[in-house]
Design a protein around this motif. Structure first.
Motif, PDB file in Angstrom:
ATOM      1  N   SER A   1       0.817  -1.198   0.000  1.00 29.89           N
ATOM      2  CA  SER A   1       0.000   0.000   0.000  1.00 29.89           C
ATOM      3  C   SER A   1       0.858   1.257   0.000  1.00 29.89           C
ATOM      4  O   SER A   1       1.738   1.421   0.841  1.00 29.89           O
ATOM      5  N   ALA A   2       0.582   2.154  -0.925  1.00 29.19           N
ATOM      6  CA  ALA A   2       1.327   3.418  -1.001  1.00 29.19           C
ATOM      7  C   ALA A   2       0.943   4.339   0.151  1.00 29.19           C
ATOM      8  O   ALA A   2       1.743   5.142   0.602  1.00 29.19           O
ATOM      9  N   GLU A   3      -0.294   4.203   0.659  1.00 27.88           N
ATOM     10  CA  GLU A   3      -0.748   5.101   1.715  1.00 27.88           C
ATOM     11  C   GLU A   3      -0.005   4.874   3.027  1.00 27.88           C
ATOM     12  O   GLU A   3       0.414   5.798   3.691  1.00 27.88           O
ATOM     13  N   ASN A   4       0.148   3.615   3.419  1.00 27.69           N
ATOM     14  CA  ASN A   4       0.730   3.382   4.732  1.00 27.69           C
ATOM     15  C   ASN A   4       1.999   2.542   4.696  1.00 27.69           C
ATOM     16  O   ASN A   4       2.590   2.292   5.735  1.00 27.69           O
ATOM     17  N   GLY A   5       2.435   2.102   3.521  1.00 30.31           N
ATOM     18  CA  GLY A   5       3.707   1.412   3.402  1.00 30.31           C
ATOM     19  C   GLY A   5       3.759   0.028   4.006  1.00 30.31           C
ATOM     20  O   GLY A   5       4.816  -0.502   4.266  1.00 30.31           O
ATOM     21  N   ILE A   6       2.609  -0.584   4.255  1.00 36.54           N
ATOM     22  CA  ILE A   6       2.616  -1.938   4.789  1.00 36.54           C
ATOM     23  C   ILE A   6       2.121  -2.902   3.736  1.00 36.54           C
ATOM     24  O   ILE A   6       1.489  -2.523   2.767  1.00 36.54           O
ATOM     25  N   ALA A   7       2.423  -4.156   3.949  1.00 36.76           N
ATOM     26  CA  ALA A   7       1.977  -5.183   3.008  1.00 36.76           C
ATOM     27  C   ALA A   7       0.653  -5.741   3.497  1.00 36.76           C
ATOM     28  O   ALA A   7       0.515  -6.113   4.651  1.00 36.76           O
ATOM     29  N   ASN A   8      -0.297  -5.749   2.627  1.00 38.24           N
ATOM     30  CA  ASN A   8      -1.605  -6.316   2.950  1.00 38.24           C
ATOM     31  C   ASN A   8      -1.770  -7.603   2.158  1.00 38.24           C
ATOM     32  O   ASN A   8      -1.809  -7.564   0.933  1.00 38.24           O
ATOM     33  N   PRO A   9      -1.848  -8.767   2.836  1.00 36.46           N
ATOM     34  CA  PRO A   9      -2.002 -10.004   2.085  1.00 36.46           C
ATOM     35  C   PRO A   9      -3.267  -9.978   1.238  1.00 36.46           C
ATOM     36  O   PRO A   9      -4.303  -9.505   1.690  1.00 36.46           O
ATOM     37  N   ILE A  10      -3.148 -10.451   0.015  1.00 37.99           N
ATOM     38  CA  ILE A  10      -4.309 -10.609  -0.843  1.00 37.99           C
ATOM     39  C   ILE A  10      -4.413 -12.074  -1.209  1.00 37.99           C
ATOM     40  O   ILE A  10      -3.424 -12.796  -1.205  1.00 37.99           O
ATOM     41  N   ASN A  11      -5.590 -12.544  -1.477  1.00 38.24           N
ATOM     42  CA  ASN A  11      -5.806 -13.963  -1.744  1.00 38.24           C
ATOM     43  C   ASN A  11      -5.573 -14.282  -3.208  1.00 38.24           C
ATOM     44  O   ASN A  11      -6.499 -14.558  -3.949  1.00 38.24           O
ATOM     45  N   VAL A  12      -4.313 -14.223  -3.601  1.00 35.62           N
ATOM     46  CA  VAL A  12      -3.916 -14.548  -4.970  1.00 35.62           C
ATOM     47  C   VAL A  12      -2.793 -15.558  -4.883  1.00 35.62           C
ATOM     48  O   VAL A  12      -1.840 -15.379  -4.150  1.00 35.62           O
ATOM     49  N   SER A  13      -2.929 -16.642  -5.609  1.00 36.73           N
ATOM     50  CA  SER A  13      -1.841 -17.610  -5.676  1.00 36.73           C
ATOM     51  C   SER A  13      -0.992 -17.257  -6.882  1.00 36.73           C
ATOM     52  O   SER A  13      -1.437 -17.427  -8.015  1.00 36.73           O
ATOM     53  N   PRO A  14       0.189 -16.736  -6.689  1.00 36.33           N
ATOM     54  CA  PRO A  14       1.000 -16.313  -7.833  1.00 36.33           C
ATOM     55  C   PRO A  14       1.253 -17.451  -8.805  1.00 36.33           C
ATOM     56  O   PRO A  14       1.582 -18.556  -8.416  1.00 36.33           O
ATOM     57  N   ARG A  15       1.103 -17.153 -10.081  1.00 33.68           N
ATOM     58  CA  ARG A  15       1.281 -18.187 -11.100  1.00 33.68           C
ATOM     59  C   ARG A  15       2.713 -18.700 -11.125  1.00 33.68           C
ATOM     60  O   ARG A  15       2.966 -19.844 -11.441  1.00 33.68           O
ATOM     61  N   LYS A  16       3.660 -17.848 -10.759  1.00 27.92           N
ATOM     62  CA  LYS A  16       5.057 -18.279 -10.724  1.00 27.92           C
ATOM     63  C   LYS A  16       5.212 -19.448  -9.752  1.00 27.92           C
ATOM     64  O   LYS A  16       5.873 -20.436 -10.055  1.00 27.92           O
ATOM     65  N   PHE A  17       4.579 -19.361  -8.587  1.00 25.95           N
ATOM     66  CA  PHE A  17       4.668 -20.448  -7.627  1.00 25.95           C
ATOM     67  C   PHE A  17       3.868 -21.659  -8.101  1.00 25.95           C
ATOM     68  O   PHE A  17       4.226 -22.786  -7.828  1.00 25.95           O
ATOM     69  N   HIS A  18       2.778 -21.424  -8.829  1.00 22.32           N
ATOM     70  CA  HIS A  18       2.005 -22.545  -9.363  1.00 22.32           C
ATOM     71  C   HIS A  18       2.866 -23.344 -10.336  1.00 22.32           C
ATOM     72  O   HIS A  18       2.892 -24.565 -10.287  1.00 22.32           O
ATOM     73  N   ILE A  19       3.585 -22.651 -11.193  1.00 25.39           N
ATOM     74  CA  ILE A  19       4.463 -23.335 -12.146  1.00 25.39           C
ATOM     75  C   ILE A  19       5.580 -24.059 -11.398  1.00 25.39           C
ATOM     76  O   ILE A  19       5.902 -25.207 -11.693  1.00 25.39           O
ATOM     77  N   PHE A  20       6.164 -23.396 -10.405  1.00 22.50           N
ATOM     78  CA  PHE A  20       7.228 -23.997  -9.617  1.00 22.50           C
ATOM     79  C   PHE A  20       6.721 -25.250  -8.899  1.00 22.50           C
ATOM     80  O   PHE A  20       7.386 -26.284  -8.884  1.00 22.50           O
ATOM     81  N   ASP A  21       5.520 -25.155  -8.327  1.00 26.84           N
ATOM     82  CA  ASP A  21       4.934 -26.297  -7.631  1.00 26.84           C
ATOM     83  C   ASP A  21       4.623 -27.429  -8.606  1.00 26.84           C
ATOM     84  O   ASP A  21       4.844 -28.600  -8.300  1.00 26.84           O
ATOM     85  N   LEU A  22       4.133 -27.093  -9.777  1.00 32.21           N
ATOM     86  CA  LEU A  22       3.853 -28.107 -10.799  1.00 32.21           C
ATOM     87  C   LEU A  22       5.137 -28.829 -11.183  1.00 32.21           C
ATOM     88  O   LEU A  22       5.171 -30.059 -11.254  1.00 32.21           O
ATOM     89  N   LYS A  23       6.203 -28.086 -11.384  1.00 26.77           N
ATOM     90  CA  LYS A  23       7.505 -28.687 -11.695  1.00 26.77           C
ATOM     91  C   LYS A  23       7.961 -29.597 -10.559  1.00 26.77           C
ATOM     92  O   LYS A  23       8.412 -30.717 -10.790  1.00 26.77           O
ATOM     93  N   ARG A  24       7.845 -29.112  -9.324  1.00 27.61           N
ATOM     94  CA  ARG A  24       8.262 -29.895  -8.157  1.00 27.61           C
ATOM     95  C   ARG A  24       7.468 -31.204  -8.059  1.00 27.61           C
ATOM     96  O   ARG A  24       8.037 -32.274  -7.878  1.00 27.61           O
TER      97      ARG A  24
END
Length: 135
Positions: free
Chosen positions: A62-85
Motif C-alpha cells: 500500500s502506497a498510503e501506509n507502506g505496509i503489506a496487505n495479504p491478498i488472496n492470490v496464488s502467484p502463477r510463478k509459484f504454481h508453475i514452480f509447484d507443478l515442476k516440483r
C-alpha cells in the motif's frame, strides 16, 4: 507490518504452498540460510527483499501506509514452480502435468504455451508417452 508479523506471514505462505526453505530462497533470490533467518525473524528484510517477497507472495504494498496487505492470490510463478516440483518428485504424472499447463496457459491467455501443451498431450496419448516429433 513488523518483523515478527512478516516472519509469520512468510512461514504461513511457505507451509500452505508446501515449499521448502531452499525453494523459497531460490524463488526470492537468496540462500536458504538467509531465507531461514528472515522466516525466523532473526533479521529484518531489506527494502529490496521485502519488495521481492511481497511480489512473489502476492501482497499489495500500500502506497498510503507502506505496509503489506495479504491478498488472496496464488502467484502463477509459484504454481508453475509447484507443478515442476510435483512432476519431478513423481507425485503427478505427465498427462496431468500437461493438463494443468493447458489450464494455466488459458488462465494467462498464452496461446503459444497452450499450443505446446496441446501438442505434447496429443503426442503423449498417441504414442504411449513420447510424442512422435520428439523421437
Amino acid at each position: 507490518m513488523d518483523n515478527n508479523e512478516f516472519a509469520k506471514a512468510l512461514y504461513k505462505y511457505r507451509a500452505a504452498n508446501h515449499l521448502s526453505q531452499k525453494q523459497m530462497g531460490d524463488m526470492l533470490g537468496m540462500s536458504r540460510q538467509s531465507y531461514d533467518r528472515l522466516e525466523k525473524g532473526l533479521r529484518k528484510a531489506t527494502y529490496e527483499e521485502f519488495r521481492r517477497c511481497s511480489k512473489a507472495i502476492g501482497w499489495d504494498i500500500s502506497a498510503e501506509n507502506g505496509i503489506a496487505n495479504p491478498i488472496n492470490v496464488s502467484p502463477r510463478k509459484f504454481h508453475i514452480f509447484d507443478l515442476k516440483r510435483r512432476f519431478l518428485n513423481g507425485t503427478i504424472d505427465t498427462a496431468d502435468t500437461l493438463l494443468e499447463m493447458e489450464d494455466l496457459a488459458e488462465a494467462v491467455d498464452c496461446p503459444e504455451l497452450l499450443d505446446w501443451a496441446n501438442r505434447e498431450l496429443v503426442g503423449y496419448y498417441a504414442s504411449d508417452g513420447v510424442p512422435a516429433y520428439r523421437s
